[in-house]
Design a protein around this motif. Structure first.
Motif, mmCIF file in Angstrom:
data_model
loop_
_atom_site.group_PDB
_atom_site.id
_atom_site.type_symbol
_atom_site.label_atom_id
_atom_site.label_comp_id
_atom_site.label_asym_id
_atom_site.label_seq_id
_atom_site.Cartn_x
_atom_site.Cartn_y
_atom_site.Cartn_z
ATOM 1 N N ASN A 3 1.021 10.153 0.561
ATOM 2 C CA ASN A 3 1.719 9.918 2.301
ATOM 3 C C ASN A 3 1.974 8.243 2.555
ATOM 4 O O ASN A 3 0.507 7.552 2.734
ATOM 5 C CB ASN A 3 0.610 10.962 2.824
ATOM 6 C CG ASN A 3 1.333 12.202 3.140
ATOM 7 O OD1 ASN A 3 2.033 12.500 2.443
ATOM 8 N ND2 ASN A 3 0.151 12.520 2.772
ATOM 9 N N VAL A 4 3.019 8.002 2.488
ATOM 10 C CA VAL A 4 3.409 6.587 3.657
ATOM 11 C C VAL A 4 4.005 6.564 4.668
ATOM 12 O O VAL A 4 4.673 7.381 4.582
ATOM 13 C CB VAL A 4 4.094 5.785 2.650
ATOM 14 C CG1 VAL A 4 4.680 4.466 2.810
ATOM 15 C CG2 VAL A 4 3.811 6.288 0.819
ATOM 16 N N ASP A 68 -2.344 7.170 2.844
ATOM 17 C CA ASP A 68 -2.744 6.961 2.265
ATOM 18 C C ASP A 68 -2.008 5.619 2.282
ATOM 19 O O ASP A 68 -3.453 4.891 1.638
ATOM 20 C CB ASP A 68 -1.854 7.819 0.769
ATOM 21 C CG ASP A 68 -2.665 8.912 0.715
ATOM 22 O OD1 ASP A 68 -3.748 9.200 0.641
ATOM 23 O OD2 ASP A 68 -1.568 10.178 0.576
ATOM 24 N N ILE A 69 -0.837 5.473 2.382
ATOM 25 C CA ILE A 69 -0.799 3.814 2.662
ATOM 26 C C ILE A 69 -0.023 3.259 3.958
ATOM 27 O O ILE A 69 1.582 4.358 4.403
ATOM 28 C CB ILE A 69 -0.029 4.072 1.844
ATOM 29 C CG1 ILE A 69 -0.415 3.948 0.549
ATOM 30 C CG2 ILE A 69 0.934 1.935 1.030
ATOM 31 C CD1 ILE A 69 -0.020 3.468 -0.935
ATOM 32 N N VAL A 70 -0.060 2.413 4.758
ATOM 33 C CA VAL A 70 0.813 1.680 6.023
ATOM 34 C C VAL A 70 1.970 0.951 5.042
ATOM 35 O O VAL A 70 1.246 0.239 4.640
ATOM 36 C CB VAL A 70 0.060 1.450 6.757
ATOM 37 C CG1 VAL A 70 0.595 0.815 7.762
ATOM 38 C CG2 VAL A 70 -0.828 2.749 6.987
ATOM 39 N N TYR A 71 2.772 0.871 4.930
ATOM 40 C CA TYR A 71 3.782 -0.419 4.846
ATOM 41 C C TYR A 71 4.468 -0.974 5.983
ATOM 42 O O TYR A 71 4.975 0.306 6.596
ATOM 43 C CB TYR A 71 4.576 0.287 3.930
ATOM 44 C CG TYR A 71 6.110 -0.403 3.682
ATOM 45 C CD1 TYR A 71 6.321 -1.614 3.731
ATOM 46 C CD2 TYR A 71 7.325 0.141 4.082
ATOM 47 C CE1 TYR A 71 7.546 -2.949 4.082
ATOM 48 C CE2 TYR A 71 8.751 -0.634 3.433
ATOM 49 C CZ TYR A 71 8.751 -2.043 3.873
ATOM 50 O OH TYR A 71 9.749 -2.470 3.735
ATOM 51 N N LYS A 96 -6.898 2.779 4.671
ATOM 52 C CA LYS A 96 -7.668 1.159 4.046
ATOM 53 C C LYS A 96 -6.264 0.463 3.605
ATOM 54 O O LYS A 96 -6.518 -0.842 3.433
ATOM 55 C CB LYS A 96 -8.745 1.248 3.139
ATOM 56 C CG LYS A 96 -9.653 2.264 3.584
ATOM 57 C CD LYS A 96 -10.133 0.973 4.203
ATOM 58 C CE LYS A 96 -10.755 0.296 3.816
ATOM 59 N NZ LYS A 96 -11.435 -1.458 4.939
ATOM 60 N N ARG A 97 -5.284 0.931 3.456
ATOM 61 C CA ARG A 97 -4.100 0.144 2.447
ATOM 62 C C ARG A 97 -2.842 0.147 2.923
ATOM 63 O O ARG A 97 -2.623 0.726 3.638
ATOM 64 C CB ARG A 97 -4.290 1.010 1.051
ATOM 65 C CG ARG A 97 -2.752 0.521 -0.295
ATOM 66 C CD ARG A 97 -3.888 -0.646 -0.630
ATOM 67 N NE ARG A 97 -2.460 -1.084 -1.629
ATOM 68 C CZ ARG A 97 -2.453 -2.129 -1.544
ATOM 69 N NH1 ARG A 97 -2.403 -3.652 -0.735
ATOM 70 N NH2 ARG A 97 -1.439 -2.869 -2.796
ATOM 71 N N LEU A 186 4.108 -1.232 -5.138
ATOM 72 C CA LEU A 186 2.712 -1.539 -4.701
ATOM 73 C C LEU A 186 2.319 0.429 -4.488
ATOM 74 O O LEU A 186 1.378 0.535 -4.289
ATOM 75 C CB LEU A 186 3.008 -1.617 -3.698
ATOM 76 C CG LEU A 186 2.059 -4.280 -4.003
ATOM 77 C CD1 LEU A 186 3.111 -4.589 -2.790
ATOM 78 C CD2 LEU A 186 1.983 -3.948 -5.123
ATOM 79 N N VAL A 187 3.094 0.702 -4.702
ATOM 80 C CA VAL A 187 3.399 2.453 -3.490
ATOM 81 C C VAL A 187 2.827 3.155 -4.886
ATOM 82 O O VAL A 187 1.519 4.250 -4.453
ATOM 83 C CB VAL A 187 4.042 3.445 -2.856
ATOM 84 C CG1 VAL A 187 4.099 4.101 -2.819
ATOM 85 C CG2 VAL A 187 4.053 2.202 -1.618
ATOM 86 N N ALA A 188 3.552 3.029 -5.691
ATOM 87 C CA ALA A 188 2.999 3.626 -6.372
ATOM 88 C C ALA A 188 1.793 3.068 -7.295
ATOM 89 O O ALA A 188 1.582 3.800 -8.211
ATOM 90 C CB ALA A 188 4.345 2.917 -8.240
#
Length: 213
Positions: A3-4, A68-71, A96-97, A186-188
């Motif tokens: 989840n981004v 999961d990841i913040v861009y 965290k990411r 980076l997401v991958a």
């Protein structure tokens, strides 16, 4: 499934990254922007569109549920305050990411005539505020990657190389599509380049300024 959350999702790099990220059917995206109606057509089974303000911690925390990841593809004179709010919201939600788009020159790392050109064009508020925002990110306990693009083009190409913080910046330009590709990479593999600040340029574009100036 990954989840981004994409902050500033209406930006040109963010839209290219959205397209590339959706090529992997494991990615689910939340597009966060002011006036979400601008991207209403992007909503779907793997895309949620959220109206929010990156200056508002409550908006960010609400959008970060199950992230999961913040861009972060944010911009503006208040980028330092936005950085502080993003860090606070991520801390509060235990995310965290972080992938954070910045700009070249924030460490005075651009050498020679191109460095002089970059200062001439970006001093007086832009470099100073983006440098301050990067310090906020680097001073956090997040698993961040800062991306510092060269001057951006709209070329339909993916062609880039990177330098690390502390190394002289290389090249004068890079395509937005290349920056989106790096974000997608980076997401991958989110274990890549943690606590790194990456300069990004198209190879063999060294010079005194970008070719279109």
């Amino acid at each position: 499934m990954t989840n981004v959350l994409i902050l500033g999702a209406n930006g040109r790099i963010a839209q290219l990254a959205t397209e590339q990220l959706l090529a992997n059917d494991r990615n689910h995206l939340t597009l966060f922007l002011r006036n979400a109606s601008r991207l209403a057509d992007a909503a779907g089974s793997r895309v949620k569109v959220v109206d929010g303000d990156a200056d508002n911690e409550a908006d960010l925390k609400a959008a970060m549920a199950d992230t999961d990841i913040v861009y972060a593809n944010l911009a503006g004179d208040n980028i330092e305050d936005q950085a502080k709010t993003v860090v606070a919201a991520m801390d509060a939600t235990n995310v965290k990411r972080l992938i954070w788009i910045s700009t070249l020159g924030i460490y005075d790392e651009v050498p020679g005539k191109y460095g002089e050109f970059n200062h001439k064009m970006l001093d007086g508020g832009y470099l100073e505020t983006y440098s301050a925002a990067a310090k906020v990110i680097e001073g956090s306990d997040l698993d961040y990657t800062i991306i510092r693009p060269a001057w951006l083009s709209n070329r339909d190409e993916i062609d880039y190389e990177t330098t690390q913080k502390g190394e002289p910046f290389k090249g004068t330009e890079v395509s937005r599509k290349s920056i989106a590709a790096l974000v997608t990479q980076l997401v991958a593999d989110p274990t890549q380049s943690i606590h790194a600040s990456l300069g990004v340029n198209k190879p063999n574009t060294d010079g005194d300024k970008p070719v279109w100036y």
